[in-house]
Design a protein around this motif. Structure first.
Motif, PDB file in Angstrom:
ATOM      1  N   GLY A  99       0.816  -1.218   0.000  1.00 54.86           N
ATOM      2  CA  GLY A  99       0.000   0.000   0.000  1.00 54.86           C
ATOM      3  C   GLY A  99       0.842   1.257   0.000  1.00 54.86           C
ATOM      4  O   GLY A  99       2.029   1.252   0.333  1.00 54.86           O
ATOM      5  N   GLY A 100       0.222   2.360  -0.380  1.00 52.40           N
ATOM      6  CA  GLY A 100       0.911   3.643  -0.393  1.00 52.40           C
ATOM      7  C   GLY A 100       1.715   3.899  -1.653  1.00 52.40           C
ATOM      8  O   GLY A 100       2.324   4.950  -1.797  1.00 52.40           O
ATOM      9  N   PHE A 101       1.714   2.968  -2.609  1.00 52.68           N
ATOM     10  CA  PHE A 101       2.418   3.136  -3.868  1.00 52.68           C
ATOM     11  C   PHE A 101       1.388   3.454  -4.950  1.00 52.68           C
ATOM     12  O   PHE A 101       0.984   2.601  -5.728  1.00 52.68           O
ATOM     13  N   THR A 102       0.978   4.706  -5.004  1.00 51.60           N
ATOM     14  CA  THR A 102      -0.055   5.112  -5.955  1.00 51.60           C
ATOM     15  C   THR A 102       0.359   4.829  -7.389  1.00 51.60           C
ATOM     16  O   THR A 102      -0.482   4.505  -8.234  1.00 51.60           O
ATOM     17  N   ASN A 103       1.650   4.948  -7.693  1.00 44.66           N
ATOM     18  CA  ASN A 103       2.128   4.757  -9.060  1.00 44.66           C
ATOM     19  C   ASN A 103       2.259   3.295  -9.456  1.00 44.66           C
ATOM     20  O   ASN A 103       2.582   3.000 -10.606  1.00 44.66           O
ATOM     21  N   LEU A 104       2.021   2.386  -8.508  1.00 46.64           N
ATOM     22  CA  LEU A 104       2.125   0.963  -8.830  1.00 46.64           C
ATOM     23  C   LEU A 104       0.950   0.226  -8.186  1.00 46.64           C
ATOM     24  O   LEU A 104       1.112  -0.552  -7.254  1.00 46.64           O
ATOM     25  N   PRO A 105      -0.275   0.466  -8.682  1.00 44.55           N
ATOM     26  CA  PRO A 105      -1.456  -0.169  -8.095  1.00 44.55           C
ATOM     27  C   PRO A 105      -1.557  -1.633  -8.491  1.00 44.55           C
ATOM     28  O   PRO A 105      -1.187  -2.018  -9.607  1.00 44.55           O
ATOM     29  N   ALA A 106      -2.067  -2.444  -7.583  1.00 44.37           N
ATOM     30  CA  ALA A 106      -2.266  -3.874  -7.892  1.00 44.37           C
ATOM     31  C   ALA A 106      -3.580  -4.047  -8.648  1.00 44.37           C
ATOM     32  O   ALA A 106      -4.531  -4.677  -8.182  1.00 44.37           O
ATOM     33  N   ASP A 107      -3.628  -3.467  -9.832  1.00 46.06           N
ATOM     34  CA  ASP A 107      -4.815  -3.489 -10.667  1.00 46.06           C
ATOM     35  C   ASP A 107      -4.370  -3.654 -12.119  1.00 46.06           C
ATOM     36  O   ASP A 107      -3.655  -2.784 -12.659  1.00 46.06           O
TER      37      ASP A 107
ATOM     38  N   THR B  13      11.121  -1.947 -10.826  1.00 51.55           N
ATOM     39  CA  THR B  13      10.565  -0.996 -11.781  1.00 51.55           C
ATOM     40  C   THR B  13      10.712   0.419 -11.262  1.00 51.55           C
ATOM     41  O   THR B  13      10.854   0.652 -10.052  1.00 51.55           O
ATOM     42  N   SER B  14      10.678   1.382 -12.164  1.00 54.18           N
ATOM     43  CA  SER B  14      10.686   2.798 -11.801  1.00 54.18           C
ATOM     44  C   SER B  14      10.002   3.576 -12.915  1.00 54.18           C
ATOM     45  O   SER B  14       9.801   3.064 -14.016  1.00 54.18           O
ATOM     46  N   GLN B  15       9.661   4.833 -12.612  1.00 50.85           N
ATOM     47  CA  GLN B  15       8.889   5.623 -13.566  1.00 50.85           C
ATOM     48  C   GLN B  15       9.396   7.054 -13.625  1.00 50.85           C
ATOM     49  O   GLN B  15       9.966   7.579 -12.661  1.00 50.85           O
TER      50      GLN B  15
ATOM     51  N   VAL C  49       8.046   4.178 -18.230  1.00 52.50           N
ATOM     52  CA  VAL C  49       8.195   3.106 -17.251  1.00 52.50           C
ATOM     53  C   VAL C  49       9.422   2.284 -17.616  1.00 52.50           C
ATOM     54  O   VAL C  49       9.606   1.909 -18.777  1.00 52.50           O
ATOM     55  N   MET C  50      10.274   2.023 -16.616  1.00 50.38           N
ATOM     56  CA  MET C  50      11.466   1.205 -16.811  1.00 50.38           C
ATOM     57  C   MET C  50      11.396  -0.022 -15.915  1.00 50.38           C
ATOM     58  O   MET C  50      10.697  -0.011 -14.897  1.00 50.38           O
TER      59      MET C  50
END
Length: 336
Positions: A25-33, A75-77, A61-62
Motif C-alpha cells: 500500500g501507499g504506492f499510488t504509481n504501482l497499483p495492484a490493478d 521498476t521505476s517511472q 516506465v522502466m
C-alpha cells in the motif's frame, strides 16, 4: 547474476502486477490493478515511440531485468510534466506568527495549505525493488539510471523535478496522517482512498477537500508526528535523493503526509555529472560506474567497471554483453 535497466513493454504486465501486490500500500504509481497497469504500460509505450523534443504529458516506465533469466525484478517511472490530466495537489507546510500587545506574546502556528505549486514539474517515482533483490546496489541502479535517461532526453523534462516519498503507514495498512486529516472529510479508509486515487485520479480531492488552511495544532498527535516523515523503508531513498541534491521544502503528500523532495533538474548530481564517451576497448576497468546506451525504447543501463583512456573508455566485457555494446559505441556514465 547480471542485471540491466530497459524500457518496459506491454508484455511486462504480469511481472509488474506481481510486484504491485508486494508493495503493502501507499504506492499510488504501482497499483495492484491489471487494467491500471495496462494503461500505464500503453501510455509509456506511446512516450517511447514519440520523437518529440518538447516537454509533454509523458510517462516512461522502466524495469530491472535479470539478464540470465529474463525475470523482471524491479521498476521505476518518470513523469515528464505533472498536473496536465488532472491537478497535482500537495500540502505545503508553513508558519503564521501573530503578536498580541495586550499579552505581550507572539504565537506561531503551523498550517497545511492545499496547493498545486508543482504543476508543470517532472517527477521521478514508482520505484519498487523486489524484496528478494534488495542487495548489491540494485536500488541505486534503478534510481540513478533514470537521471542518465533524463540527461539523454533533456528536452522532454522540466526545469524542476521532484520525488514523493511514502509516508508513515502502520502495520494494519492505515495512515495516521490520513486518519487525522483528510479521512475525516471523505468517509473512507486510507487504503480505499489510495486505491481510488491510483485507479481514478485525485479529482475527488479537489471536489471534497476543504480549501482553507488546516492548523496542525488541531490534528491528533500521531497525525502531526507523521508530517514530512518518510516510511522507515524509505529512509535510504531519502538519503539517496539528498545525495542527488534534492531537498525537502515543506511539501507533503496529501494522503500519507510523506515528504516531497525537490530539485532543479540541471542541478541533480547525476544529471550534472553524467559524462559521455566512446568505447575504445573491452577489458577490466578500475572504477565502478553506471553506464547507459540508446535512446527512448532502446535505452538500457547497467553497472560496469570502467577506465578512462586517451581515446575513450574501456569497460568490462560482462557489462558490454548486458546491454549489447561493442567497441566504437557511445555511452553515458556516472560514478557509482
Amino acid at each position: 547474476m547480471s542485471f540491466r535497466i530497459r524500457a518496459a513493454r506491454v508484455d511486462d504486465l504480469q511481472h509488474l502486477y506481481e510486484m504491485a501486490k508486494l508493495t503493502g500500500g501507499g504506492f499510488t504509481n504501482l497499483p495492484a490493478d491489471r487494467d491500471s497497469l495496462t494503461k500505464k504500460l500503453e501510455r509509456s509505450d506511446r512516450a517511447y515511440q514519440s520523437n518529440s523534443n518538447v516537454q509533454g504529458d509523458d510517462l516512461f516506465v522502466m524495469v530491472l531485468e535479470n539478464v540470465e533469466t529474463g525475470a523482471v525484478r524491479g521498476t521505476s517511472q518518470l513523469f515528464t510534466k505533472v498536473g496536465q490530466t488532472w491537478p497535482f495537489y500537495s500540502y505545503r507546510l508553513s508558519t503564521l506568527s501573530q503578536t498580541s500587545k495586550e499579552l505581550d506574546r507572539t504565537f506561531s502556528a503551523q498550517m497545511l495549505s492545499l496547493v498545486t505549486d508543482l504543476e508543470g514539474a517532472s517527477e521521478v517515482g514508482g520505484l519498487f525493488l523486489h524484496p528478494g533483490e534488495r542487495a548489491g546496489g540494485l536500488g541505486m541502479l534503478l534510481a540513478r539510471s533514470r537521471y542518465l535517461f533524463i540527461k539523454e532526453h533533456r528536452d522532454r523534462f522540466g526545469d524542476k523535478i521532484f520525488a514523493e516519498l511514502r509516508g508513515i503507514i502502520d502495520e494494519a495498512g492505515g495512515s495516521p496522517f490520513w486518519d487525522g486529516l483528510a479521512g475525516r472529510f471523505f468517509g473512507m479508509s486510507f487504503q480505499e482512498a489510495d486505491y481510488f486515487n491510483a485507479i481514478h485520479g485525485n479529482q475527488f480531492i479537489a471536489d471534497l477537500m476543504p480549501k482553507h488552511p488546516i492548523y496542525t495544532a488541531m490534528l491528533s498527535e500521531s497525525a502531526r508526528a507523521a508530517i514530512g516523515v518518510p516510511h522507515p523503508n524509505g529512509r535510504a531513498a531519502m538519503r539517496m535523493l539528498e545525495n542527488e541534491n534534492f531537498s525537502y521544502d515543506g511539501y507533503v503528500d496529501i494522503f500519507d503526509g510523506g515528504p516531497t523532495m525537490i530539485a532543479k533538474t540541471d542541478d541533480v548530481t547525476s544529471v550534472r555529472n553524467a559524462k559521455s564517451a566512446r568505447i575504445s576497448a573491452l577489458g577490466k576497468g578500475d572504477t565502478k560506474v553506471i553506464i547507459s546506451h540508446g535512446k527512448l525504447s532502446d535505452f538500457q543501463a547497467t553497472y560496469a567497471m570502467l577506465s578512462e583512456q586517451d581515446d575513450g573508455v574501456m569497460i568490462d566485457e560482462q557489462a558490454a554483453a548486458n546491454i549489447g555494446l561493442s567497441v566504437g559505441d557511445e555511452i553515458g556514465y556516472i560514478p557509482r
